[in-house]
Scaffold this active site. Structure first.
Site, short mmCIF file in Angstrom:
data_model
loop_
_atom_site.label_atom_id
_atom_site.label_comp_id
_atom_site.label_asym_id
_atom_site.label_seq_id
_atom_site.Cartn_x
_atom_site.Cartn_y
_atom_site.Cartn_z
N HIS A 103 -5.07 -5.15 -7.43
CA HIS A 103 -6.20 -6.06 -7.64
C HIS A 103 -5.97 -7.36 -6.85
O HIS A 103 -4.83 -7.70 -6.52
CB HIS A 103 -6.38 -6.40 -9.12
CG HIS A 103 -5.25 -7.23 -9.67
ND1 HIS A 103 -4.00 -6.71 -9.91
CD2 HIS A 103 -5.18 -8.54 -10.00
CE1 HIS A 103 -3.21 -7.65 -10.37
NE2 HIS A 103 -3.89 -8.80 -10.43
N ASP A 105 -7.01 -11.52 -7.62
CA ASP A 105 -7.27 -12.24 -8.87
C ASP A 105 -8.74 -12.69 -8.96
O ASP A 105 -9.28 -13.33 -8.03
CB ASP A 105 -6.36 -13.47 -8.97
CG ASP A 105 -4.89 -13.06 -9.16
OD1 ASP A 105 -4.65 -12.00 -9.76
OD2 ASP A 105 -4.01 -13.81 -8.69
N HIS A 250 -2.36 -7.27 -5.24
CA HIS A 250 -1.01 -7.09 -5.78
C HIS A 250 -1.02 -6.16 -6.98
O HIS A 250 -2.08 -5.87 -7.55
CB HIS A 250 -0.35 -8.44 -6.13
CG HIS A 250 -1.14 -9.29 -7.06
ND1 HIS A 250 -2.28 -9.97 -6.69
CD2 HIS A 250 -0.96 -9.60 -8.37
CE1 HIS A 250 -2.76 -10.65 -7.71
NE2 HIS A 250 -1.98 -10.43 -8.76
N ARG A 265 1.75 -18.47 -14.57
CA ARG A 265 1.07 -18.48 -13.27
C ARG A 265 0.07 -19.62 -13.23
O ARG A 265 -0.62 -19.86 -14.22
CB ARG A 265 0.32 -17.15 -13.11
CG ARG A 265 -0.28 -16.95 -11.74
CD ARG A 265 -1.09 -15.64 -11.68
NE ARG A 265 -2.49 -15.90 -11.92
CZ ARG A 265 -3.41 -14.96 -12.07
NH1 ARG A 265 -3.08 -13.68 -12.04
NH2 ARG A 265 -4.68 -15.28 -12.28
C1 SIN Z 1 -0.59 -11.01 -11.89
O1 SIN Z 1 -0.77 -12.19 -11.65
O2 SIN Z 1 -1.43 -10.14 -11.62
C2 SIN Z 1 0.74 -10.59 -12.50
C3 SIN Z 1 1.76 -10.40 -11.43
C4 SIN Z 1 3.12 -10.05 -12.01
O3 SIN Z 1 3.30 -10.09 -13.22
O4 SIN Z 1 4.01 -9.75 -11.23
#
Ligand code: SIN
Length: 293
Positions: A103, A105, A250, A265
């Site tokens: 995906h 974000d 990612h 994050r």
């Molecule tokens: C995310 O922000 O999608 C999570 C990424 C992660 O936990 O490595």
């Protein structure tokens, strides 16, 4: 090959990803160092830092150097004191984790984030890696005819797909965001074309019948998984990953149950993407229902 005077930038692959050494993010990067950080991000799409014992405030301060911080649409995922921080946490009670499939974000927003920066404090002894994929490379690998065709298309990105489907989140008043974006966009800083559909949020191609839309999206969702477009990062405690959300996808690998993995994050606001077809913004928020037949 870019030259850096202040940073030591070590590529993970020729296509995507680099570790950046020679910087302590507890101190605010300024001037040429900040310029080099920005260039390292544009050159490598996702950059990684090791041994960064940043506080919440320092983490948010670095994020703000690149834009305003936005709050995540799922309220319960936000830090109780600092709502700009998204809590990323899994332990022996977790059934699903954030980001456990390919995906970008929050592309359900008409102005999806320009970048995200994740700081992990606790990591499992092994596992819990994250993968990133270059959407420049994924587009470039398609035939010129396919690229030209994709440039004519618009896709619908719906927050309900992950937030209800994956996270079983309560629907907020007014529903989750939903937007239309061009399937091929142009990165505002590099000028490079980007494949801009992702399995996390993209539900269908506007104006296509459902089987046509599903077949095309399935092809693209599988296409981006090629190892040729990807890098994989092995976390350590106090690593930071900073990714450009406009040209990457990612995947957080959930292979470490019941171990603990935890961090925060920040999500940096972006602008509506520019269409490769017209060179203008065509994205619109919350369209009328245009589900494929
Ligand atoms: C995310 O922000 O999608 C999570 C990424 C992660 O936990 O490595």
């Amino acid at each position: 090959m870019s030259h850096y005077r202040h940073l030591d930038v070590r590529k993970l692959t020729p296509t995507i990803g680099a570790e950046v050494h020679g910087i302590d993010l507890r101190e605010e990067p300024r001037g040429e160092v900040l310029d080099e950080l920005t260039r390292a991000l544009h050159d490598n799409l996702v950059i990684f830092f090791r041994d960064q014992e940043v506080t919440f405030e320092q983490h948010m301060r670095v994020g703000r150097l690149f834009g305003n911080l936005q709050q995540h649409p799922i309220a319960r995922a936000r830090h109780p004191v600092h709502p700009e921080l998204l809590v990323v946490h899994a332990d022996e009670n977790s059934k699903v984790v954030a980001g456990e499939d390919w995906h970008s974000d929050i592309t359900c927003d008409v102005a999806p984030p320009m970048a995200s920066m994740l700081h992990l404090k606790v990591v499992p002894p092994v596992g819990g890696d994250t993968m990133w994929a270059s959407m420049y490379a994924a587009l470039d690998a398609l035939s010129p005819s396919m690229q030209a065709y994709l440039e004519t298309l618009t896709a619908v990105h719906d927050g309900g797909k992950p937030y209800i489907g994956h996270y079983k989140a309560k629907v907020p008043e007014g529903g989750f965001p939903r937007s239309e974006h061009p399937v091929v966009t142009v990165h505002p800083a590099t000028g490079r074309k980007v494949l801009f559909v992702n399995k996390g949020f993209t539900t269908h191609i506007k104006g296509m019948r459902r089987p046509e839309s599903d077949a095309l999206l399935d092809f693209l969702f599988h296409h981006i998984e090629s190892p040729k477009f990807n890098c994989r990062f092995r976390w350590r405690a106090n690593s930071i990953a900073f990714w450009d959300n406009r040209c990457t996808q990612h995947y957080a690998i959930f292979d470490y149950f019941p171990q603990v993995r935890t961090g925060h994050r920040v999500t940096i606001s972006g602008a509506p993407p520019v269409s490769a077809r017209s060179g203008t913004v065509e994205s619109v928020a919350r369209p009328l229902d245009v589900m494929a037949a």
